[in-house]
Design an enzyme around this catalytic site. Sequence first.
Site, PDB file in Angstrom:
ATOM      1  N   SER A  19       0.818  -1.216   0.000  1.00 16.46           N
ATOM      2  CA  SER A  19       0.000   0.000   0.000  1.00 16.46           C
ATOM      3  C   SER A  19       0.851   1.265   0.000  1.00 16.46           C
ATOM      4  O   SER A  19       1.947   1.301   0.586  1.00 16.46           O
ATOM      5  CB  SER A  19      -0.868  -0.021   1.262  1.00 16.46           C
ATOM      6  OG  SER A  19      -1.374   1.264   1.535  1.00 16.46           O
ATOM      7  N   GLU A  56       0.233   3.568   1.840  1.00 16.51           N
ATOM      8  CA  GLU A  56       0.346   3.941   3.254  1.00 16.51           C
ATOM      9  C   GLU A  56       1.742   3.607   3.791  1.00 16.51           C
ATOM     10  O   GLU A  56       2.127   4.110   4.845  1.00 16.51           O
ATOM     11  CB  GLU A  56      -0.712   3.218   4.084  1.00 16.51           C
ATOM     12  CG  GLU A  56      -2.096   3.808   3.968  1.00 16.51           C
ATOM     13  CD  GLU A  56      -2.195   5.212   4.551  1.00 16.51           C
ATOM     14  OE1 GLU A  56      -1.969   5.385   5.753  1.00 16.51           O
ATOM     15  OE2 GLU A  56      -2.492   6.143   3.783  1.00 16.51           O
ATOM     16  N   TYR A 114      -1.625   0.199  10.651  1.00 15.10           N
ATOM     17  CA  TYR A 114      -1.905  -0.424   9.347  1.00 15.10           C
ATOM     18  C   TYR A 114      -0.686  -0.302   8.431  1.00 15.10           C
ATOM     19  O   TYR A 114      -0.234  -1.286   7.833  1.00 15.10           O
ATOM     20  CB  TYR A 114      -3.123   0.253   8.689  1.00 15.10           C
ATOM     21  CG  TYR A 114      -3.320  -0.161   7.246  1.00 15.10           C
ATOM     22  CD1 TYR A 114      -3.972  -1.346   6.920  1.00 15.10           C
ATOM     23  CD2 TYR A 114      -2.828   0.627   6.197  1.00 15.10           C
ATOM     24  CE1 TYR A 114      -4.137  -1.732   5.582  1.00 15.10           C
ATOM     25  CE2 TYR A 114      -2.987   0.244   4.874  1.00 15.10           C
ATOM     26  CZ  TYR A 114      -3.639  -0.938   4.570  1.00 15.10           C
ATOM     27  OH  TYR A 114      -3.793  -1.322   3.258  1.00 15.10           O
TER      28      TYR A 114
HETATM   29  P1  NDP Z   1     -11.583  -4.672   1.825  1.00 16.98           P
HETATM   30  O1  NDP Z   1     -11.543  -4.109   3.203  1.00 16.98           O
HETATM   31  O2  NDP Z   1     -12.697  -4.331   0.912  1.00 16.98           O
HETATM   32  O3  NDP Z   1     -11.511  -6.278   1.906  1.00 16.98           O
HETATM   33  C1  NDP Z   1     -10.724  -6.904   2.877  1.00 16.98           C
HETATM   34  C2  NDP Z   1     -10.901  -8.401   2.761  1.00 16.98           C
HETATM   35  O4  NDP Z   1     -10.083  -9.022   3.763  1.00 16.98           O
HETATM   36  C3  NDP Z   1     -12.340  -8.892   2.993  1.00 16.98           C
HETATM   37  O5  NDP Z   1     -12.594  -9.947   2.112  1.00 16.98           O
HETATM   38  C4  NDP Z   1     -12.284  -9.385   4.424  1.00 16.98           C
HETATM   39  O6  NDP Z   1     -13.216 -10.420   4.702  1.00 16.98           O
HETATM   40  C5  NDP Z   1     -10.885  -9.962   4.466  1.00 16.98           C
HETATM   41  N1  NDP Z   1     -10.404 -10.106   5.841  1.00 16.98           N
HETATM   42  C6  NDP Z   1     -10.204  -9.124   6.744  1.00 16.98           C
HETATM   43  N2  NDP Z   1      -9.785  -9.648   7.913  1.00 16.98           N
HETATM   44  C7  NDP Z   1      -9.729 -11.003   7.729  1.00 16.98           C
HETATM   45  C8  NDP Z   1      -9.391 -12.094   8.569  1.00 16.98           C
HETATM   46  N3  NDP Z   1      -9.026 -11.902   9.819  1.00 16.98           N
HETATM   47  N4  NDP Z   1      -9.455 -13.345   8.050  1.00 16.98           N
HETATM   48  C9  NDP Z   1      -9.837 -13.544   6.769  1.00 16.98           C
HETATM   49  N5  NDP Z   1     -10.177 -12.546   5.924  1.00 16.98           N
HETATM   50  C10 NDP Z   1     -10.126 -11.290   6.413  1.00 16.98           C
HETATM   51  O7  NDP Z   1     -10.180  -4.265   1.165  1.00 16.98           O
HETATM   52  P2  NDP Z   1      -9.819  -3.951  -0.359  1.00 16.98           P
HETATM   53  O8  NDP Z   1     -10.460  -4.935  -1.230  1.00 16.98           O
HETATM   54  O9  NDP Z   1     -10.012  -2.492  -0.605  1.00 16.98           O
HETATM   55  O10 NDP Z   1      -8.240  -4.168  -0.344  1.00 16.98           O
HETATM   56  C11 NDP Z   1      -7.663  -5.432  -0.613  1.00 16.98           C
HETATM   57  C12 NDP Z   1      -6.231  -5.449  -0.083  1.00 16.98           C
HETATM   58  O11 NDP Z   1      -5.477  -4.415  -0.706  1.00 16.98           O
HETATM   59  C13 NDP Z   1      -6.105  -5.209   1.423  1.00 16.98           C
HETATM   60  O12 NDP Z   1      -5.008  -5.973   1.874  1.00 16.98           O
HETATM   61  C14 NDP Z   1      -5.787  -3.732   1.527  1.00 16.98           C
HETATM   62  O13 NDP Z   1      -5.072  -3.466   2.709  1.00 16.98           O
HETATM   63  C15 NDP Z   1      -4.928  -3.547   0.289  1.00 16.98           C
HETATM   64  N6  NDP Z   1      -4.926  -2.230  -0.305  1.00 16.98           N
HETATM   65  C16 NDP Z   1      -6.108  -1.628  -0.659  1.00 16.98           C
HETATM   66  C17 NDP Z   1      -6.094  -0.406  -1.293  1.00 16.98           C
HETATM   67  C18 NDP Z   1      -7.347   0.298  -1.681  1.00 16.98           C
HETATM   68  O14 NDP Z   1      -7.289   1.503  -1.959  1.00 16.98           O
HETATM   69  N7  NDP Z   1      -8.483  -0.399  -1.766  1.00 16.98           N
HETATM   70  C19 NDP Z   1      -4.812   0.269  -1.612  1.00 16.98           C
HETATM   71  C20 NDP Z   1      -3.630  -0.462  -1.217  1.00 16.98           C
HETATM   72  C21 NDP Z   1      -3.705  -1.671  -0.598  1.00 16.98           C
HETATM   73  P3  NDP Z   1     -14.695 -10.128   5.322  1.00 16.98           P
HETATM   74  O15 NDP Z   1     -15.532  -9.788   4.136  1.00 16.98           O
HETATM   75  O16 NDP Z   1     -15.043 -11.428   5.959  1.00 16.98           O
HETATM   76  O17 NDP Z   1     -14.541  -8.999   6.284  1.00 16.98           O
HETATM   77  P1  GDR Z   2      -6.837   5.716   3.406  1.00 16.26           P
HETATM   78  O1  GDR Z   2      -8.374   5.835   2.957  1.00 16.26           O
HETATM   79  O2  GDR Z   2      -6.646   5.979   4.834  1.00 16.26           O
HETATM   80  O3  GDR Z   2      -6.046   6.537   2.433  1.00 16.26           O
HETATM   81  O4  GDR Z   2      -6.570   4.145   3.161  1.00 16.26           O
HETATM   82  P2  GDR Z   2      -9.610   6.609   3.605  1.00 16.26           P
HETATM   83  O5  GDR Z   2     -10.602   6.729   2.519  1.00 16.26           O
HETATM   84  O6  GDR Z   2     -10.041   5.998   4.878  1.00 16.26           O
HETATM   85  O7  GDR Z   2      -8.983   8.052   3.957  1.00 16.26           O
HETATM   86  C1  GDR Z   2      -8.480   8.913   2.940  1.00 16.26           C
HETATM   87  C2  GDR Z   2      -8.200  10.293   3.526  1.00 16.26           C
HETATM   88  O8  GDR Z   2      -9.441  10.926   3.841  1.00 16.26           O
HETATM   89  C3  GDR Z   2      -9.306  11.550   5.109  1.00 16.26           C
HETATM   90  N1  GDR Z   2     -10.632  11.713   5.728  1.00 16.26           N
HETATM   91  C4  GDR Z   2     -11.467  10.716   6.083  1.00 16.26           C
HETATM   92  N2  GDR Z   2     -11.354   9.374   5.944  1.00 16.26           N
HETATM   93  C5  GDR Z   2     -12.395   8.619   6.372  1.00 16.26           C
HETATM   94  N3  GDR Z   2     -12.326   7.279   6.205  1.00 16.26           N
HETATM   95  N4  GDR Z   2     -13.516   9.149   6.960  1.00 16.26           N
HETATM   96  C6  GDR Z   2     -13.645  10.485   7.129  1.00 16.26           C
HETATM   97  O9  GDR Z   2     -14.638  10.961   7.658  1.00 16.26           O
HETATM   98  C7  GDR Z   2     -12.579  11.322   6.662  1.00 16.26           C
HETATM   99  N5  GDR Z   2     -12.386  12.668   6.635  1.00 16.26           N
HETATM  100  C8  GDR Z   2     -11.201  12.886   6.058  1.00 16.26           C
HETATM  101  C9  GDR Z   2      -8.404  10.603   5.881  1.00 16.26           C
HETATM  102  O10 GDR Z   2      -7.863  11.272   7.047  1.00 16.26           O
HETATM  103  C10 GDR Z   2      -7.370  10.276   4.823  1.00 16.26           C
HETATM  104  O11 GDR Z   2      -6.399  11.263   4.756  1.00 16.26           O
HETATM  105  C11 GDR Z   2      -7.061   3.480   2.012  1.00 16.26           C
HETATM  106  C12 GDR Z   2      -7.354   2.030   2.420  1.00 16.26           C
HETATM  107  O12 GDR Z   2      -7.995   1.380   1.344  1.00 16.26           O
HETATM  108  C13 GDR Z   2      -6.067   1.291   2.749  1.00 16.26           C
HETATM  109  O13 GDR Z   2      -6.356  -0.096   2.946  1.00 16.26           O
HETATM  110  C14 GDR Z   2      -5.107   1.448   1.571  1.00 16.26           C
HETATM  111  O14 GDR Z   2      -3.889   0.789   1.835  1.00 16.26           O
HETATM  112  C15 GDR Z   2      -4.861   2.918   1.287  1.00 16.26           C
HETATM  113  O15 GDR Z   2      -6.102   3.535   0.976  1.00 16.26           O
HETATM  114  C16 GDR Z   2      -3.922   3.144   0.094  1.00 16.26           C
END
Ligand code: NDP
Ligand code: GDR
Length: 337
Positions: free
Chosen positions: A128, A130, A152
């Site tokens: 990520s 992050e 995270y």
């Molecule tokens: P989601 O939060 O939508 O999905 C997370 C998935 O992980 C779900 O299927 C959830 O299952 C599963 N999970 C969480 N905890 C457990 C556990 N303890 N055991 C088994 N399964 C678990 O995430 P995204 O699809 O957005 O992201 C996918 C991956 O990419 C993650 O690793 C995230 O950190 C990473 N990532 C995401 C980004 C983004 O912008 N979306 C950017 C960079 C990295 P359940 O449905 O049962 O909760």
């Molecule tokens: P992020 O996504 O932390 O970048 O992680 P999120 O959408 O939660 O936050 C993005 C930015 O928005 C600001 N923010 C808020 N965020 C949330 N959730 N709720 C609020 O009310 C709010 N107000 C302002 C946050 O402070 C932050 O700066 C996502 C996840 O998908 C991670 O799993 C992944 O790795 C990274 O993107 C890349």
Amino acid sequence: MSKRALITGITGQDGSYLAEHLLAMGYEVHGLVRRVALEDPERRFTRIAHLLDRIQLHAASLESYPSIFQVVSHHEFDECYHLAAQSFVAESFSDGFSTMNTNINGTHYMLAALRELRPACHFYFAGSSEMFGKVREAPQSETTPFHPRSPYGISKVAGFDLTRNYREAYGMFCSSGILFNHEGPRRGFEFVTRKITSTVARIHYGQATELRLGNLDAKRDWGHAEDYVRAMHLMLQLEEPDDFVIASGESHTVREFCELAFGEVGLNYRDYVVTDERFYRPAEVESLIGDSSKARRVLNWRPRYDFAQLVKLMVQNDLEFVSRGSVGLARRSAGPD
Ligand code: NDP
Ligand code: GDR
């Protein structure tokens, strides 16, 4: 012979898009899911309900090595996409211990089971942006040093290091994507983009009067998840494992996202957005922008959606969703923002 892939986190945003993408290419797709999810399919399988007759699901917990070992022993997997994680940054400040446990040990268990049973399987780790946290340079590329700002982010740096170590120590095909924020109609309601678009839709239909947010000045490099899962697959088709930044190369503030999203329904965000201390983080990642030139050169990867299209699509989707009466339900099951 079709390839066989295992996806952890198949019920999540990326897992569902990736499953669709692999099925379209003729893969046999397997998913690792929590047992509680299997027991509550109506609520837990909303993103993959339309795929259930074409995928095979196996129950396991990221907290249990034996359960993962059992799933990996079932089949000769060609590719494993390890997407499962506690992925909400804000939650990782509330419960850093379980985030670390799930994200670090879960990744280590996956790698160890593959090493033992399927050493030839190509492995993808969901790294990520992050990990860059308090950024040392802009834009961020594969050579930018990491400085994570949350439990995270720290867990993802550990997962990234574990993945590279299995590649170097055991010669396994282990690659990490360093993906910047990617969104879409299946995004969880706790993330800021979906929180904004779903609330815009509720305001439009008279079901809400305000939107409470934290830091409006945070800058993110946002893309569409459909584009980003294509990059995951491309990484595992190379001759040699490697790590890649996947990003749009554009950065926008949360405020700009609000401006466009409210603009879609003819409203001014200033009339509805209220800043609320509860949504600020103890340590913020202020600004991210990715340099994905390596992926564009080596993988020939290009995103199809731009920022304006993404916002429009998400608002349109939520307008439909609210008009069908689905947002209230989905928000309740997603828990608090
Ligand atoms: P989601 O939060 O939508 O999905 C997370 C998935 O992980 C779900 O299927 C959830 O299952 C599963 N999970 C969480 N905890 C457990 C556990 N303890 N055991 C088994 N399964 C678990 O995430 P995204 O699809 O957005 O992201 C996918 C991956 O990419 C993650 O690793 C995230 O950190 C990473 N990532 C995401 C980004 C983004 O912008 N979306 C950017 C960079 C990295 P359940 O449905 O049962 O909760
Ligand atoms: P992020 O996504 O932390 O970048 O992680 P999120 O959408 O939660 O936050 C993005 C930015 O928005 C600001 N923010 C808020 N965020 C949330 N959730 N709720 C609020 O009310 C709010 N107000 C302002 C946050 O402070 C932050 O700066 C996502 C996840 O998908 C991670 O799993 C992944 O790795 C990274 O993107 C890349």
